[in-house]
Write an enzyme that holds these catalytic residues in place. Structure first.
Site, PDB file in Angstrom:
ATOM      1  N   GLY A 178     -16.175  12.183  10.512  1.00  0.00           N
ATOM      2  CA  GLY A 178     -15.273  10.822  10.575  1.00  0.00           C
ATOM      3  C   GLY A 178     -14.894  10.734  11.981  1.00  0.00           C
ATOM      4  N   PHE A 179     -14.079   9.625  12.153  1.00  0.00           N
ATOM      5  CA  PHE A 179     -13.417   9.218  13.200  1.00  0.00           C
ATOM      6  C   PHE A 179     -12.318  10.274  13.415  1.00  0.00           C
ATOM      7  CE2 PHE A 179      -9.372   6.625  14.200  1.00  0.00           C
ATOM      8  CZ  PHE A 179      -9.576   6.830  15.582  1.00  0.00           C
ATOM      9  N   ASN A 199     -20.659  14.561   4.109  1.00  0.00           N
ATOM     10  CA  ASN A 199     -21.882  13.967   3.379  1.00  0.00           C
ATOM     11  C   ASN A 199     -21.991  12.778   3.855  1.00  0.00           C
ATOM     12  OD1 ASN A 199     -19.609  12.253   2.234  1.00  0.00           O
ATOM     13  ND2 ASN A 199     -20.370  12.484   0.251  1.00  0.00           N
ATOM     14  N   GLY A 252     -18.650   8.877   7.298  1.00  0.00           N
ATOM     15  CA  GLY A 252     -18.990   9.639   8.730  1.00  0.00           C
ATOM     16  C   GLY A 252     -19.953   9.210   9.306  1.00  0.00           C
ATOM     17  N   ALA A 279      -4.684  15.597   4.767  1.00  0.00           N
ATOM     18  CA  ALA A 279      -4.625  14.184   5.315  1.00  0.00           C
ATOM     19  C   ALA A 279      -4.355  13.152   4.447  1.00  0.00           C
ATOM     20  CB  ALA A 279      -5.764  14.091   6.165  1.00  0.00           C
ATOM     21  N   TYR A 312      -8.014   4.021  -3.225  1.00  0.00           N
ATOM     22  CA  TYR A 312      -7.541   4.650  -2.137  1.00  0.00           C
ATOM     23  C   TYR A 312      -6.224   5.217  -2.219  1.00  0.00           C
ATOM     24  CZ  TYR A 312      -6.971   6.084   2.988  1.00  0.00           C
ATOM     25  OH  TYR A 312      -6.858   6.718   3.897  1.00  0.00           O
TER      26      TYR A 312
END
Length: 331
Positions: A10-11, A32, A36, A115, A146
Site C-alpha cells: 500500500g501507499f 493480497n 495495494g 494503523a 471502514y
C-alpha cells in the site's frame, strides 16, 4: 529488528517498509493486492532484509518462521471508492485480519501496532478532534464498513492489551499524501493533482467549505517510528494541524499545476465529514512530534511523482495466495 508488515504494497506500507530497511532492519511484507500495488512491492524486492508473502491476513497468516519483534497491521482499503467497492473485505480485514495479526504477535512475543484512522471520529461534533473524543459515526452508512472496522480493530487491540498483556500501539492517521499513491485512489489529493495534470476541471464536492488537514507521508512515518520507541497503549493522532477548505485546496493545486483550469462543483458524497482536524497535543508531548513538510512543498513533490509516473493503468489486483515469505515478485 525483524518486523512483519501487513499492507506492505500500500501507499503508507511501502514507505514504512523502506524506512525500516533503510535503518538496517528486516521486513516481512504481506499483501493480497486488493488495493495495494505491485509496483510498490517491486521497489522493495532485492533490498537486503526484505521478503514478501502474498496472503490475505483476513484468512489467516501462515507461520513466517524465525523471531518477530513487531507486527504492524496496515492492511486495509483506505479510500472511500476502494472500501465502498469492497465493503465486506474492508470489514473483515479490520475484524478477522486484526485478530490474526494480534494472534501472530502474541505467538511470537512481538509488539503490535495498529494503523487506525481519523474516520473513527466520523462527522465530528468536536473540533479539532482529541483522542478522548468518542466520535459521531453513522454505523450503517456507506462509509461504515471502514469506520466501524477501524473502531472494532481499536477495541480488539485494547482488549488484547488489557486481557492478555500484549504490548500494543494505536495510531489514528489523518489525511496523508505523497508518492506511491494510486492514481485512481479517489481521494482529494490524487483527484485534484491528476485532474490538473490532465488539463481537466478540478471537481469540488458540495460548496467546497468542508475542511481537511493534510500531512506529507514522511511526517507520518516519522511519527510511527517515534511511537514504536515509547511505551504508550492509548490511541495517538498523527496528522496535519492546518485546516483548509476543499475549495481553497483546489485553488492551491490549480496554482501549482495549471492556473488556467476551471473549478467545477459536484454533489457532496454521502456522510462526507464537514470538518476534520487532529488535536496533536498527545503526539507533541509524548513524541516531540509535529508535521514539518509544508503543504506547498509536499504537493510539489507529489505532483512531480505523478507527472513522471508511468501512464499505464494500475495492475489488476491479484487474489491472495498461500506461501512462505519470498524475495521474489508475486506471480
Amino acid at each position: 529488528m525483524r518486523l512483519l508488515l501487513t499492507g506492505s504494497a500500500g501507499f503508507i506500507g511501502s514507505h514504512l517498509a523502506a524506512h525500516f530497511l533503510n535503518g538496517g532492519h528486516e521486513v516481512v511484507g504481506v499483501d493480497n493486492y486488493l488495493s495495494g500495488q505491485l509496483a510498490n512491492t517491486e521497489r522493495l524486492l532485492g533490498r537486503p532484509g526484505f521478503s514478501f508473502l502474498q496472503a490475505d491476513v483476513s484468512a489467516g497468516l501462515p507461520d513466517v518462521g524465525g523471531p518477530l519483534d513487531w507486527v504492524l497491521h496496515f492492511a486495509s482499503p483506505a479510500s472511500p471508492p476502494h472500501y465502498q467497492q469492497f465493503p465486506v473485505e474492508t470489514l473483515m480485514v479490520g475484524a478477522q485480519g486484526t485478530q490474526h495479526a494480534l494472534n501472530l504477535a502474541e505467538r511470537h512475543g512481538a509488539r503490535f501496532l495498529l494503523a487506525s484512522t481519523s474516520e473513527v471520529y466520523g462527522d465530528p461534533l468536536v473540533h479539532p478532534q482529541p483522542e478522548t473524543y468518542w466520535g459521531h459515526v453513522n454505523p450503517n452508512g456507506l462509509r461504515s464498513c471502514y469506520d466501524e472496522a477501524k473502531r472494532y480493530a481499536e477495541a480488539l487491540t485494547m482488549a488484547y492489551h488489557r486481557a492478555r498483556g500484549l504490548d500494543t500501539r494505536i495510531i489514528r492517521i489523518f489525511n496523508t499524501y505523497g508518492p506511491h499513491m494510486r492514481a485512481d485512489d479517489g481521494r482529494v489529493v490524487t483527484n485534484f493533482i491528476n485532474q490538473a495534470l490532465a488539463g481537466e476541471p478540478l471537481t469540488v464536492q458540495g460548496d467546497g467549505q468542508q475542511t481537511r488537514s493534510f500531512q506529507y507521508v514522511s511526517d507520518l512515518i516519522r511519527g510511527v517510528a517515534r511511537l514504536m520507541d515509547v511505551t504508550y497503549h492509548d490511541p495517538v493522532n498523527l496528522g496535519g494541524t492546518d485546516a483548509i477548505t476543499m475549495l481553497r485546496f483546489a485553488e492551491v493545486v490549480r496554482a501549482l499545476v495549471n492556473p488556467d483550469l476551471p473549478i467545477r462543483f459536484v454533489p457532496l458524497a454521502a456522510d462526507d465529514p464537514r470538518q476534520r482536524q487532529p488535536d496533536i497535543t498527545v503526539a507533541r508531548r509524548l513524541l516531540g512530534w509535529a508535521p514539518e513538510v509544508s503543504l506547498d512543498d509536499g504537493l510539489r513533490r507529489t505532483a512531480a511523482y505523478f507527472r513522471h509516473a508511468a501512464a499505464a493503468p494500475p495492475p489488476t489486483p491479484a487474489r491472495p495466495g498461500p506461501g512462505r515469505p519470498s524475495d521474489r515478485a508475486p506471480a
